[in-house]
Design an enzyme around this catalytic site. Structure first.
Site, PDB file in Angstrom:
ATOM      1  CB  SER A 574      39.496  46.281  41.104  1.00  0.00           C
ATOM      2  OG  SER A 574      40.774  46.978  41.469  1.00  0.00           O
ATOM      3  CG  ASP A 659      46.279  44.943  36.975  1.00  0.00           C
ATOM      4  OD1 ASP A 659      46.404  46.230  37.269  1.00  0.00           O
ATOM      5  OD2 ASP A 659      45.010  44.272  37.051  1.00  0.00           O
ATOM      6  CG  HIS A 694      43.300  47.591  36.834  1.00  0.00           C
ATOM      7  ND1 HIS A 694      43.372  46.438  38.012  1.00  0.00           N
ATOM      8  CD2 HIS A 694      42.244  48.260  37.318  1.00  0.00           C
ATOM      9  CE1 HIS A 694      42.570  46.537  38.794  1.00  0.00           C
ATOM     10  NE2 HIS A 694      41.910  47.574  38.592  1.00  0.00           N
TER      11      HIS A 694
END
Length: 720
Positions: A574, A659, A694
């Protein structure tokens, strides 16, 4: 389940320069070099897309990869082609992946229960059994579970779903109804359902498009929830629902009109209030709703003020306030309930200390417990409200993580604490608030021949290029380690949002340590490892400190003999994926291999597009590029914009098609540009989970496949 589109469809667009026949994996005795010769890397079509702002024009040749609906055949074909290419290059690691998966799985106790946590009249827990991927949720009237009642079996609920996440479990005040939330797409948009715990039947009520949290008013029929914007995914509306009525009739209680704020809800320990939390990166606030009045309106604790951060907890007629008011590292204050709205009435309880960060607190009827961080180490103190000295809880390791959890009731005679270190598996303690004695409720079992004495952890500080001292935590297996620069080194980092990567235990990590890999966490700026100033010095116009710190840690660890200069690998996800992208643009020669998971790499384009989920809430973290100063600075480090013609390390890039935090097209574009620009013959592997978001795969064992993939990628490079 979304149907996967064969990548042969790419012939329709001529976007991919790959053969239509699916690539066949090489024979098991062929190595990666031979595999490369058998298949050509997917080459994405270049379609010029101009973006102009502040008099500056950028050309994005891969902008076409963005498809918000995830339905474009051309895009899906490209992702499938990348997946097949990745599978081919990784074919000779399949046995190692399988071996790692079994190693990690075999360390996990199959029949494992959580420690029961009290909430109201019951103790709640979860139970894992056999090869189940998900837990069964239960409750009992006592800690021992003498009258256990099954609430939900997530395994049954997950049947038929490629992804499943159960959240938001909340029992009604009379304990007869249960609210729970389901996400079956990994977009973090939940449907709330209700179960009658007396007859086991579901109510007809379903609340769509929510954040997943449900709070009960005290009448047992009114619930509060947050609705999300379907485009930006910001939770911005608090609704009140009455059981038995359609969702369309729900009352809007609060709407956040500033899209730089997140909205959350919680309930006071005495159940008298519903809290609405207003949270931006540099500003926060709370509104209060009377939980005993079904049609109550929210009242601001104090008027919202830019730069003022605070959170509150109620005890009797007093509110305790953790705040940064004239206190960069926070302080604890209090105010009488009849003096709300006026922060001039706040009184000090724990004064501000510039070298100690006050992190959080818990209230009990007779005790205040608070947590602080000093010199990078978290500490917990217990103090009687009647007065007297605070008592510091003692732990054995020189670097550890301790956090308070499950302390839901004011009348609890004890404090629940979770503790772990790099060599100590997660341990649940109950701390007597009067005697301070620690009782071990559970230590997470690690099956096999694990012995914590076989491993050592170190905590050290290294010099950054500007003179700052960067904390680093390391762990290694004693009999595999020599401080002579021969060991492989795995370095991990994050460094954003003030999130501190604590030095905790990982049974999965043993598969690296047992093969002689030294594991290091670089506690770089952008976290709060050294307090709030450490965070402030790693965001917006100081963001490059984050990347410089990571590189400086690598150089220092190699120079000090913790790792071989040609055997350094690094990973981040991320915002940590942004870190990886920036680092390999700046100093690619330092790393043999890098893994970037769901990486936030197209910083400028994303931050200029407020239709992309969560963008507007990020302005106080990265800056708003509509302001030229932020645009120029952001552009100077944005990994996608700074890709250049140079040699890059071996790269593993992963993403999830669904995501909601970092859209799949960011890493997809980044990989395409890297393929175009890089001058080396190192591996560039890009895998998209076509069903996940995610957080990757759901399920306790399914997730291990993702870890095994990364570890096998690195160990193969390291010849381990």
């Amino acid at each position: 389940m979304k149907k996967k589109i064969p990548y042969c469809i790419s012939l329709l667009t001529a976007a991919l320069l790959v053969a239509c026949n699916p690539a066949q994996p090489p024979a098991s005795n062929q190595n990666t070099e031979q595999a490369r010769a058998l298949i050509q890397a997917p080459v994405a079509e270049k379609i010029s897309h101009e973006m102009t702002i502040h008099g500056d024009t950028r050309i994005d040749n891969y902008y076409w990869m963005r498809d918000d609906k995830r339905e474009d055949p051309k895009v899906l074909a490209h992702l499938e082609a990348e997946n097949q290419y990745a599978d081919t290059l990784l074919a000779d690691t399949k046995p190692l992946q399988a071996q790692l998966f079994e190693e990690m799985k075999d360390r996990i106790k199959k029949d494992d229960d959580s420690v029961p946590t009290r909430s109201g009249n019951y103790y709640y827990a979860s139970e894992m059994r056999g090869d189940n991927e998900y837990p069964v949720y239960v409750r009992s009237s006592d800690f021992a579970g003498s009258d256990k009642q099954e609430l939900l079996d997530a395994n049954k609920l997950a049947e038929g779903h490629d992804y499943y996440n159960l959240g938001g479990l909340s029992a009604s005040p009379n304990d007869q109804l249960l609210a729970y939330a389901e996400d079956t797409l990994s977009r973090r948009i939940y449907t709330i359902k209700f179960k009658d715990l007396q007859n086991g039947e579901l109510l007809s009520d379903e609340l769509q498009g929510t954040s997943g949290t449900t709070l009960w008013a005290n009448d047992n029929k009114t619930v509060y929830y947050i609705k999300k914007d379907p485009q930006t995914l910001l939770g911005y509306q608090v609704f009140r629902h009455t059981l038995g009525t359609p969702q369309a009739q729900d009352e809007l209680v609060y709407e956040e009109t500033d899209n730089t704020f997140y909205t959350g809800i919680s309930k006071s320990k005495d159940d008298s209030l519903i809290y609405i939390h207003h949270s931006a990166t540099e500003t926060s606030g709370v509104s209060l709703i009377d939980a005993n009045i079904p049609d109550a309106k929210p009242i601001a604790f104090v008027p919202r003020e830019t730069g003022l951060e605070y959170e509150v907890a109620k005890l009797g007629d007093t509110f305790y306030v953790l705040t940064n008011l004239d206190a960069i590292n926070f302080r604890l204050m209090k105010v009488a309930a009849d003096q709300l709205g006026d922060k001039s009435k706040w009184q000090n309880v724990i004064a501000h200390r510039p070298d100690v960060q006050l992190q959080g607190f818990e209230l009990f009827n007779d005790h205040l417990v608070y947590q602080q961080r000093q010199n990078g180490q978290s500490e917990i103190f217990v103090q009687k409200l009647a007065g007297g000295p605070a008592h510091k809880l003692s732990f054995n390791d020189n670097a550890y993580m301790a956090r308070m959890y499950g302390n839901n009731e004011l009348d609890n005679p004890s404090l629940r604490v979770y503790y772990t270190s790099m060599t100590t598996p997660g341990t649940h303690y109950e701390v007597d608030l009067n005697s301070f004695a620690l009782a071990t409720l559970k230590q997470q079992p690690v099956l096999g021949d694990f012995d914590s004495n076989d491993y050592a952890s170190e905590r050290l500080f290294v010099d950054a290029r500007d003179g700052a001292q960067i904390p680093v935590t390391l762990v290694y297996r004693k009999d595999k380690f020599k401080k002579n620069g021969t060991n492989p080194l795995y370095q991990y980092g994050y460094g954003s949002y003030g999130a501190t990567m604590e030095p905790g235990f990982s049974s999965n990590r043993l598969s690296l340590l047992n093969r002689g890999v030294v594991f290091a966490i670089a506690h770089i700026r952008g976290s709060q490892m050294l307090g709030r100033p450490w965070y402030e010095d790693g965001k917006k116009l100081t963001k490059k400190n984050t990347f410089n710190d990571f590189i400086d840690v690598t150089k220092a660890l190699v120079a000090q003999g913790y790792g071989h200069k040609d055997k350094v690998v690094a990973a981040g996800g991320s915002a940590g994926g942004l870190l990886m992208g920036a680092v390999i643009n700046q100093a690619p020669e330092l790393y043999l291999g890098v893994a970037a998971h769901v990486p936030f790499v197209d910083v400028v384009t994303t931050m200029l597009d407020d239709s992309i989920p969560l963008t507007t809430n990020e302005y106080d973290e990265w800056g708003n590029p509509n302001d030229k100063a932020y645009y120029d600075y952001m552009l100077s480090y944005s990994p996608y914009d700074q890709v250049k013609a140079q040699a890059y390390p071996n790269l593993l890039v992963t993403t999830g098609l669904h995501d909601s935090q970092v859209q799949y097209f960011e890493p997809a574009k980044w990989v395409a540009k890297l393929r175009e620009m890089k001058t080396d013959s190192n591996m560039l592997i890009f895998k998209t989970d076509m069903e996940a978001g995610h957080g990757g795969a759901s399920g306790r064992f399914k997730r291990l496949h993702d870890t095994a993939l990364e570890y096998a990628f690195f160990l193969n490079l390291l010849d381990k």
